[in-house]
Design an enzyme around this catalytic site. Structure first.
Site, PDB file in Angstrom:
ATOM      1  N   GLU A 117      10.962 -99.949-100.666  1.00  0.00           N
ATOM      2  CA  GLU A 117      11.745 -98.844-101.230  1.00  0.00           C
ATOM      3  C   GLU A 117      11.394 -97.538-100.553  1.00  0.00           C
ATOM      4  OE1 GLU A 117      10.614 -98.822-105.339  1.00  0.00           O
ATOM      5  OE2 GLU A 117      10.954-100.980-105.515  1.00  0.00           O
ATOM      6  N   LYS A 119      10.037 -93.856-100.502  1.00  0.00           N
ATOM      7  CA  LYS A 119       9.087 -93.094-101.309  1.00  0.00           C
ATOM      8  C   LYS A 119       9.669 -91.691-101.453  1.00  0.00           C
ATOM      9  CE  LYS A 119       4.199 -91.795-101.262  1.00  0.00           C
ATOM     10  NZ  LYS A 119       4.386 -90.894-102.357  1.00  0.00           N
ATOM     11  N   ASP A 121      10.004 -87.885-102.426  1.00  0.00           N
ATOM     12  CA  ASP A 121       9.018 -86.814-102.469  1.00  0.00           C
ATOM     13  C   ASP A 121       9.363 -85.834-103.590  1.00  0.00           C
ATOM     14  OD1 ASP A 121       6.831 -85.433-101.780  1.00  0.00           O
ATOM     15  OD2 ASP A 121       7.646 -84.540 -99.955  1.00  0.00           O
ATOM     16  N   TYR A 229      12.154 -96.280-110.492  1.00  0.00           N
ATOM     17  CA  TYR A 229      11.686 -97.395-109.666  1.00  0.00           C
ATOM     18  C   TYR A 229      10.678 -98.318-110.324  1.00  0.00           C
ATOM     19  CZ  TYR A 229       8.456 -93.507-108.708  1.00  0.00           C
ATOM     20  OH  TYR A 229       7.609 -92.437-108.832  1.00  0.00           O
ATOM     21  N   LYS A 316       3.088 -93.927 -95.389  1.00  0.00           N
ATOM     22  CA  LYS A 316       3.575 -92.538 -95.341  1.00  0.00           C
ATOM     23  C   LYS A 316       4.049 -92.165 -93.939  1.00  0.00           C
ATOM     24  CE  LYS A 316       1.560 -89.530 -98.044  1.00  0.00           C
ATOM     25  NZ  LYS A 316       1.824 -88.541 -99.054  1.00  0.00           N
ATOM     26  N   CYS A 410       9.652 -57.622 -67.611  1.00  0.00           N
ATOM     27  CA  CYS A 410      10.497 -57.712 -68.797  1.00  0.00           C
ATOM     28  C   CYS A 410      11.873 -58.279 -68.409  1.00  0.00           C
ATOM     29  CB  CYS A 410      10.654 -56.332 -69.416  1.00  0.00           C
ATOM     30  SG  CYS A 410      11.841 -56.313 -70.761  1.00  0.00           S
ATOM     31  N   CYS A 413      14.391 -55.097 -68.952  1.00  0.00           N
ATOM     32  CA  CYS A 413      14.381 -53.827 -68.204  1.00  0.00           C
ATOM     33  C   CYS A 413      13.567 -53.904 -66.919  1.00  0.00           C
ATOM     34  CB  CYS A 413      13.877 -52.698 -69.092  1.00  0.00           C
ATOM     35  SG  CYS A 413      12.129 -52.838 -69.487  1.00  0.00           S
ATOM     36  N   CYS A 428       6.318 -55.911 -73.217  1.00  0.00           N
ATOM     37  CA  CYS A 428       6.964 -54.958 -72.324  1.00  0.00           C
ATOM     38  C   CYS A 428       6.526 -53.584 -72.823  1.00  0.00           C
ATOM     39  CB  CYS A 428       8.477 -55.093 -72.412  1.00  0.00           C
ATOM     40  SG  CYS A 428       9.319 -53.684 -71.677  1.00  0.00           S
ATOM     41  N   CYS A 434      13.339 -49.613 -72.817  1.00  0.00           N
ATOM     42  CA  CYS A 434      13.819 -50.987 -72.672  1.00  0.00           C
ATOM     43  C   CYS A 434      14.982 -51.197 -73.665  1.00  0.00           C
ATOM     44  CB  CYS A 434      12.669 -51.938 -72.972  1.00  0.00           C
ATOM     45  SG  CYS A 434      13.118 -53.659 -73.014  1.00  0.00           S
TER      46      CYS A 434
HETATM   47  S1  IVH Z   1       5.782 -97.106-107.509  1.00  0.00           S
HETATM   48  C1  IVH Z   1       2.076 -98.063-110.235  1.00  0.00           C
HETATM   49  N1  IVH Z   1       7.844 -96.445-106.047  1.00  0.00           N
HETATM   50  O1  IVH Z   1       4.618 -91.786-105.042  1.00  0.00           O
HETATM   51  C2  IVH Z   1       2.941 -97.765-109.089  1.00  0.00           C
HETATM   52  N2  IVH Z   1       6.228 -94.769-106.503  1.00  0.00           N
HETATM   53  O2  IVH Z   1       2.002 -91.369-103.835  1.00  0.00           O
HETATM   54  C3  IVH Z   1       3.965 -96.792-109.389  1.00  0.00           C
HETATM   55  N3  IVH Z   1       6.773 -92.558-105.582  1.00  0.00           N
HETATM   56  O3  IVH Z   1       2.783 -92.091-108.010  1.00  0.00           O
HETATM   57  C4  IVH Z   1       4.541 -96.148-108.223  1.00  0.00           C
HETATM   58  N4  IVH Z   1       8.691 -93.114-104.664  1.00  0.00           N
HETATM   59  O4  IVH Z   1       5.055 -90.733-108.026  1.00  0.00           O
HETATM   60  C5  IVH Z   1       6.696 -96.018-106.601  1.00  0.00           C
HETATM   61  N5  IVH Z   1       9.756 -95.992-104.805  1.00  0.00           N
HETATM   62  C6  IVH Z   1       8.619 -95.574-105.352  1.00  0.00           C
HETATM   63  C7  IVH Z   1       8.165 -94.234-105.249  1.00  0.00           C
HETATM   64  C8  IVH Z   1       6.952 -93.873-105.829  1.00  0.00           C
HETATM   65  C9  IVH Z   1       7.844 -92.142-104.885  1.00  0.00           C
HETATM   66  C10 IVH Z   1       5.655 -91.669-105.970  1.00  0.00           C
HETATM   67  C11 IVH Z   1       5.076 -91.949-107.320  1.00  0.00           C
HETATM   68  C12 IVH Z   1       3.682 -92.372-107.003  1.00  0.00           C
HETATM   69  C13 IVH Z   1       3.412 -91.634-105.737  1.00  0.00           C
HETATM   70  C14 IVH Z   1       2.238 -92.157-104.960  1.00  0.00           C
END
Ligand code: IVH
Length: 690
Positions: A117, A119, A121, A229, A316, A410, A413, A428, A434
């Site tokens: 999945e 991640k 932010d 998620y 990451k 420059c 100029c 310059c 200039c």
């Molecule tokens: S699963 C117990 N799935 O990233 C496991 N976390 O750096 C639960 N996060 O604490 C987390 N996208 O806040 C999961 N697709 C995803 C996520 C995700 C972002 C966050 C979440 C987690 C943190 C860890």
């Protein structure tokens, strides 16, 4: 321009601005700088004002947003989590994903799959549903106790308050992430900048700051979104994580459709490689990939460490970068003469915007990167507006690319560049001859935080090219006849410009000192110096030692100021500015002017004919109180040009009046109205020199 020409221009400007809006707000891919946009908008506003017969109802100058809401409030209560809210182990290294898979494989005999999945932010959130209704929303808090942010979460549009479909468990929790899409983030920061507030450094900070606001109306206006998620509950009968999320989706919960079930590490790598590139096109920030073992019985068997599950790991991404090719390098002369190398790039997509130029900072940095025209380079966005080049991809370097030569003279100029000891930048030194530096210093002089005179770059360019203005004092000898020779200018525009110049004469001395554009003298340094010495004459006569006594003034600033005032040409400019009637001394005002605003709490937004600080002072001088945010106690929102849409929406939803600058000035008692300016109350100080 004849009438037809004007109408065509209005239509063209409207089209350009609409297109820019669409790219900015809808595609999150603006291809026009804020400055260009503002200049076009200003031109359109001016034309519509002068030729109202061509103004259309749906003009981009007239867009307003509205969102009705009921105010709620209160602080956050805390509740324990039913299941601890843990974090995730993470890595930047694909080999460690292999190790994660190996470890799981050793413990588990039966075959299993992975759910990969994005991640997201943002900020972690835990939603509790009871009988199909959103019951409570808690933040992660310390993992065992979280803040109750239910009221705020109820205002996030893609979170269902009530589930749809059927078959949901009577009680369950679903966890996920609340994030701010780039579009909302950019709009929020734009508004913050306009209101001279600190912008958020990134969408994640903006999301967490917004979720913790105590006014749900404000949260509603922030454009937050949610993705879920992780489904949890006591008697859930799903076989896999994927099945659980598919059901959640059927109940109307927002679940990402970018998931993929992978059978082995190769498929995981494929997924990572794909999203490492494609994520750049997503309208929200992602910082990696989460890999979870899909089978719930195996998850259970693997269990948790104290901090994180053993059945999931995060890969990451490195800071978001774009790879692009250097087409050429420009050497730009800045206002103070510093020469900055800027690379022109093949357009590349980075964090939702198209990047065509990137700074190379200075000659040392170019040397360090060993950059050549034609090289492929990595571009990153830092906090600055213009992105920076962080590395050259040497494996892609074509043969025979030449090392660029940093210019010795420059580019504008031709004066030989100089570099002070210990400084990374070349300058310059021809500050008063200039053309680029002169034009930049003229623009700086007129800018909002300096003399606050309404004018664009093209006006300064024309005034300079026609020879009307060669230094800042020349602005004050301009005539309407001269101004009417500028392209597209008429009596009205000339008058507006002259009025604005006239008004600038009452700008406080500290603003004038900043406006002079002395190298190293920024807004706050100018303020300190002005307050310390009290007059331009005193600053000009100060020795190095005296300058060093000023708070925040060190050797470099003291030298710069001292040298500037040792130049006869500069002293002549100062004399002319003083003769023109500009404020060359600190004005001691009788601070209380009237009680017209007694007891009123006033919020200001947008820009005014005077600086925001002056506006705040004016409110206080008339007994009012300036407040940062709108509440039901706010007397009115004082809206200047381009007020923040969030503030307008909020005022509307709370029934708070919105008053423009003219309306506001009309409220003040006669002696403080615009025609009777506060400087008349100053305590006179005799000036003898210049
Ligand atoms: S699963 C117990 N799935 O990233 C496991 N976390 O750096 C639960 N996060 O604490 C987390 N996208 O806040 C999961 N697709 C995803 C996520 C995700 C972002 C966050 C979440 C987690 C943190 C860890």
């Amino acid at each position: 321009m004849d009438m037809n020409g004007i109408q065509n221009r209005i239509e063209e400007l409207s089209r350009l601005l609409r297109e820019a809006n669409r790219r900015y707000y809808v595609d999150s891919a603006p291809d026009m700088s804020d400055y260009e946009y503002d200049m076009l908008m200003k031109e359109l506003q001016g034309l519509e004002e002068e030729y109202p017969q061509f103004r259309k109802e749906d003009s981009p100058t007239r867009r307003v947003g509205s969102d009705l809401a009921v105010q709620k409030g209160g602080k956050f209560r805390q509740y324990p989590h039913k299941f601890p809210m843990l974090s995730l182990g993470n890595t930047y290294n694909i080999n460690e994903i292999q190790e994660f898979a190996d470890r799981a494989g050793k413990t588990i005999a039966s075959p299993f799959t992975y759910s990969c999945e994005l991640k997201f932010d943002g900020v972690a959130i835990c939603l509790e549903y009871r009988d199909g209704v959103l019951y409570r929303a808690l933040t992660r808090g310390d993992g065992s106790v979280g803040d109750d942010v239910t009221e705020n979460v109820l205002r996030i549009s893609n979170i269902p308050k009530r589930l749809s479909g059927s078959g949901w468990p009577a009680e369950f929790e679903i966890r996920g992430e609340i994030y701010m899409p780039y579009r909302a983030f950019d709009a929020l920061n734009e508004e913050k900048l306009r209101d001279e507030e600190q912008p958020f450094a990134n969408p994640r900070n903006a999301a967490s700051g917004s979720l913790k606001l105590t006014n749900p109306d404000e949260v509603a206006a922030r454009g937050l979104e949610c993705t879920l998620y992780h489904l949890l509950g006591r008697d859930l009968h799903f076989r896999t994580h994927d099945e659980a999320l598919r059901s959640a989706m059927k109940w109307g919960l927002p679940v990402s459709d970018k998931r993929r079930i992978c059978r082995n590490i190769l498929e995981i790598e494929e997924y990572i490689d794909f999203w490492n590139v494609e994520r750049r096109k997503l309208p929200f920030a992602t910082d990696g990939i989460v890999i979870k073992i899909n089978e719930l019985d195996i998850q259970k068997e693997l269990g948790y460490t104290a901090k994180a599950p053993r059945w999931a790991v995060a890969y990451k991404f490195k800071a978001e970068q774009a790879l692009s090719r250097v087409l050429s390098i420009d050497y730009q002369v800045g206002r103070t003469g510093a020469v900055t190398p800027v690379a022109n790039l093949e357009p590349a997509l980075l964090s939702g915007t198209v990047v065509k130029r990137a700074s190379l900072h200075n000659a040392d940095q170019m040397e360090l990167l060993d950059i050549r025209v034609g090289d492929y380079v990595y571009v990153e966005k830092g906090g600055e507006i213009i992105p920076k080049i962080t590395a050259v991809e040497l494996s892609k370097r074509a043969p025979k690319l030449l090392k660029p030569e940093f210019p010795q003279t420059c580019p504008d100029c031709g004066t030989p560049l100089v570099r002070d000891e210990g400084e990374a930048r070349w300058y310059c030194p021809n500050i008063d001859g200039c053309p680029t530096q002169i034009k930049a210093s003229l623009t700086h002089f007129l800018s909002r935080k300096a003399m606050n005179v309404l004018a664009g770059d093209s006006t300064v360019e024309q005034l300079f090219n026609l020879g009307y203005v060669r230094n800042v004092a020349d602005f004050y000898t301009l005539t309407a006849d001269q101004l009417m020779t500028l392209e597209g200018w008429r009596e009205k525009s000339a008058k507006r410009f002259l009025d604005s110049l006239e008004q600038s004469k009452s700008a406080p001395f500290e603003q004038l000192l900043f406006a002079l554009g002395i190298r190293h003298v920024g807004e706050s340094t100018a303020k300190s110096i002005a307050r310390h010495f009290g007059s331009l004459y005193a600053v000009a006569s100060a020795g190095r030692g005296e300058l060093l006594e000023v708070e925040d003034v060190g050797e470099i600033i003291a030298d710069s100021v001292y040298e500037w005032f040792r130049d006869g040409f500069h002293l002549e400019i100062c004399r002319r500015l003083k003769d023109a009637g500009l404020q060359t001394e600190i004005v001691k005002k009788d601070s209380r002017q009237s009680d017209s605003l007694q007891g009123k709490s006033i919020v200001i937004s947008g820009t005014f004919s005077i600086s925001r600080d002056e506006m705040k002072a004016l409110i206080e001088a008339n007994g009012g109180r300036n407040s940062g945010s709108i509440s039901s106690k706010t007397a009115f929102l004082l809206a200047g040009e381009k007020p923040g849409p969030e503030k307008l929406r909020k005022a509307e939803s709370l029934g708070v009046k919105v008053i423009d600058e003219a309306g506001f000035r009309a409220m003040l008692e006669p002696e403080t109205k615009a025609e009777n300016r506060p400087e008349e109350k100053k305590v006179p100080v005799q000036l003898t020199l210049f």
